[in-house]
Design a protein around this motif. Structure first.
Motif, PDB file in Angstrom:
ATOM      1  N   VAL A  33       0.598  -1.287  -0.009  1.00 37.35           N
ATOM      2  CA  VAL A  33      -0.093   0.052  -0.444  1.00 37.35           C
ATOM      3  C   VAL A  33       0.908   1.407  -0.004  1.00 37.35           C
ATOM      4  CG1 VAL A  33      -1.758   0.919   0.806  1.00 37.35           C
ATOM      5  CG2 VAL A  33      -2.073  -1.300   1.138  1.00 37.35           C
ATOM      6  N   VAL A  34       0.698   2.214  -0.826  1.00 45.60           N
ATOM      7  CA  VAL A  34       1.551   3.712  -0.601  1.00 45.60           C
ATOM      8  C   VAL A  34       0.700   4.720  -0.610  1.00 45.60           C
ATOM      9  CG1 VAL A  34       2.013   5.282  -2.698  1.00 45.60           C
ATOM     10  CG2 VAL A  34       2.670   2.722  -2.666  1.00 45.60           C
ATOM     11  N   GLU A  35       0.240   4.936   0.664  1.00 45.74           N
ATOM     12  CA  GLU A  35      -0.409   5.718   1.376  1.00 45.74           C
ATOM     13  C   GLU A  35       0.188   7.185   1.064  1.00 45.74           C
ATOM     14  OE1 GLU A  35      -1.520   7.045   5.771  1.00 45.74           O
ATOM     15  OE2 GLU A  35       0.427   5.882   5.679  1.00 45.74           O
ATOM     16  N   ALA A  36      -0.864   8.087   0.442  1.00 43.78           N
ATOM     17  CA  ALA A  36      -0.580   9.710   0.692  1.00 43.78           C
ATOM     18  C   ALA A  36      -0.832  10.332   1.621  1.00 43.78           C
ATOM     19  CB  ALA A  36      -0.630  10.342  -0.775  1.00 43.78           C
ATOM     20  N   ARG A  47       4.461  10.445   1.392  1.00 44.39           N
ATOM     21  CA  ARG A  47       4.384   9.187   0.892  1.00 44.39           C
ATOM     22  C   ARG A  47       4.555   8.129   1.944  1.00 44.39           C
ATOM     23  NH1 ARG A  47       1.945  11.991  -1.864  1.00 44.39           N
ATOM     24  NH2 ARG A  47       1.887  12.558  -4.305  1.00 44.39           N
ATOM     25  N   ARG A  48       3.900   6.934   2.561  1.00 46.45           N
ATOM     26  CA  ARG A  48       4.319   6.010   3.210  1.00 46.45           C
ATOM     27  C   ARG A  48       3.936   4.526   2.574  1.00 46.45           C
ATOM     28  NH1 ARG A  48       2.012   6.841   7.812  1.00 46.45           N
ATOM     29  NH2 ARG A  48       3.272   8.399   8.495  1.00 46.45           N
ATOM     30  N   LEU A  49       5.342   4.102   2.455  1.00 53.15           N
ATOM     31  CA  LEU A  49       4.927   2.424   2.222  1.00 53.15           C
ATOM     32  C   LEU A  49       4.696   1.566   2.932  1.00 53.15           C
ATOM     33  CD1 LEU A  49       4.872   0.537  -0.203  1.00 53.15           C
ATOM     34  CD2 LEU A  49       7.700   0.311  -0.321  1.00 53.15           C
ATOM     35  N   TRP A  50       3.333   0.878   3.242  1.00 54.59           N
ATOM     36  CA  TRP A  50       3.415  -0.253   4.148  1.00 54.59           C
ATOM     37  C   TRP A  50       3.197  -1.928   2.583  1.00 54.59           C
ATOM     38  CZ3 TRP A  50       2.901   1.213   9.282  1.00 54.59           C
ATOM     39  CH2 TRP A  50       2.556   1.987   9.214  1.00 54.59           C
ATOM     40  N   ILE A  51       3.947  -2.280   3.806  1.00 57.16           N
ATOM     41  CA  ILE A  51       3.844  -3.916   3.328  1.00 57.16           C
ATOM     42  C   ILE A  51       3.459  -5.091   4.243  1.00 57.16           C
ATOM     43  CG2 ILE A  51       5.262  -5.874   2.989  1.00 57.16           C
ATOM     44  CD1 ILE A  51       7.377  -3.943   1.879  1.00 57.16           C
ATOM     45  N   PHE A  52       1.836  -5.465   3.995  1.00 61.40           N
ATOM     46  CA  PHE A  52       1.436  -6.039   5.064  1.00 61.40           C
ATOM     47  C   PHE A  52       1.218  -7.597   4.570  1.00 61.40           C
ATOM     48  CE2 PHE A  52      -0.800  -2.106   5.152  1.00 61.40           C
ATOM     49  CZ  PHE A  52      -0.769  -1.513   6.910  1.00 61.40           C
ATOM     50  N   ASP A  53       1.638  -8.415   6.186  1.00 63.15           N
ATOM     51  CA  ASP A  53       1.751  -9.727   5.875  1.00 63.15           C
ATOM     52  C   ASP A  53       0.234 -10.129   5.527  1.00 63.15           C
ATOM     53  OD1 ASP A  53       0.549 -12.926   7.111  1.00 63.15           O
ATOM     54  OD2 ASP A  53       2.775 -12.817   5.558  1.00 63.15           O
ATOM     55  N   VAL A  54      -0.347 -10.991   4.338  1.00 62.86           N
ATOM     56  CA  VAL A  54      -1.657 -11.618   3.749  1.00 62.86           C
ATOM     57  C   VAL A  54      -2.112 -11.868   4.815  1.00 62.86           C
ATOM     58  CG1 VAL A  54      -3.326 -12.167   2.329  1.00 62.86           C
ATOM     59  CG2 VAL A  54      -1.250 -11.148   1.510  1.00 62.86           C
ATOM     60  N   LEU A  60       5.148  -6.084   7.596  1.00 63.47           N
ATOM     61  CA  LEU A  60       6.424  -6.679   7.534  1.00 63.47           C
ATOM     62  C   LEU A  60       7.452  -5.224   7.242  1.00 63.47           C
ATOM     63  CD1 LEU A  60       5.411  -9.004   4.520  1.00 63.47           C
ATOM     64  CD2 LEU A  60       6.341  -9.965   7.155  1.00 63.47           C
ATOM     65  N   GLY A  61       7.578  -4.237   6.055  1.00 62.65           N
ATOM     66  CA  GLY A  61       7.723  -3.316   6.219  1.00 62.65           C
ATOM     67  C   GLY A  61       7.457  -2.258   6.448  1.00 62.65           C
ATOM     68  N   ALA A  62       7.251  -1.222   6.459  1.00 60.73           N
ATOM     69  CA  ALA A  62       6.949   0.471   6.252  1.00 60.73           C
ATOM     70  C   ALA A  62       8.373   1.649   5.697  1.00 60.73           C
ATOM     71  CB  ALA A  62       6.966   1.070   7.677  1.00 60.73           C
ATOM     72  N   SER A  63       7.916   2.337   4.714  1.00 58.81           N
ATOM     73  CA  SER A  63       9.354   3.066   4.485  1.00 58.81           C
ATOM     74  C   SER A  63       8.665   4.770   4.293  1.00 58.81           C
ATOM     75  CB  SER A  63       9.562   2.745   3.470  1.00 58.81           C
ATOM     76  OG  SER A  63      10.955   4.136   3.307  1.00 58.81           O
ATOM     77  N   SER A  64       8.562   5.896   4.776  1.00 58.95           N
ATOM     78  CA  SER A  64       8.189   7.189   4.721  1.00 58.95           C
ATOM     79  C   SER A  64       9.154   7.847   3.644  1.00 58.95           C
ATOM     80  CB  SER A  64       8.189   7.822   5.910  1.00 58.95           C
ATOM     81  OG  SER A  64       7.325   6.988   6.654  1.00 58.95           O
ATOM     82  N   PHE A  65       8.827   8.849   2.313  1.00 60.76           N
ATOM     83  CA  PHE A  65       9.338   9.657   2.155  1.00 60.76           C
ATOM     84  C   PHE A  65       8.344  10.316   1.394  1.00 60.76           C
ATOM     85  CE2 PHE A  65       7.604   6.085  -0.002  1.00 60.76           C
ATOM     86  CZ  PHE A  65       7.021   6.309  -1.409  1.00 60.76           C
ATOM     87  N   ARG A  66       9.448  11.877   0.329  1.00 57.33           N
ATOM     88  CA  ARG A  66       8.563  12.648  -0.119  1.00 57.33           C
ATOM     89  C   ARG A  66       8.825  12.613  -1.049  1.00 57.33           C
ATOM     90  NH1 ARG A  66       9.805  17.620   3.825  1.00 57.33           N
ATOM     91  NH2 ARG A  66       7.172  18.381   3.937  1.00 57.33           N
TER      92      ARG A  66
END
Length: 66
Positions: A33-36, A47-54, A60-66
């Motif tokens: 999921v890319v969240e704005a 923006r923030r990238l979320w990685i969810f285990d189904v 599983l991971g997350a990262s924030s960036f501009r």
């Protein structure tokens, strides 16, 4: 994906999912999921990238960036 997003993002969060994709990450079935998000009354500048285990719904991971 809808259940994960509904549970993981409270209604008062000033954010919106911009991209949602199913994928495999390190052998796990995952939802990416890319969240704005941004400041109240402003534009969506971050923006923030979320990685969810189904299976577990865990992150599983997350990262924030501009």
């Amino acid at each position: 994906a809808a259940a994960l997003l509904t549970a993981g993002f409270p209604a008062r969060t000033l954010a919106v999912p911009g991209l949602v994709r199913a994928s495999k990450v390190d052998g796990h079935d995952a939802i990416l999921v890319v969240e704005a998000f941004g400041e109240a009354g402003g534009t969506l500048t971050h923006r923030r990238l979320w990685i969810f285990d189904v299976k577990s719904g865990g992150i599983l991971g997350a990262s924030s960036f501009r």
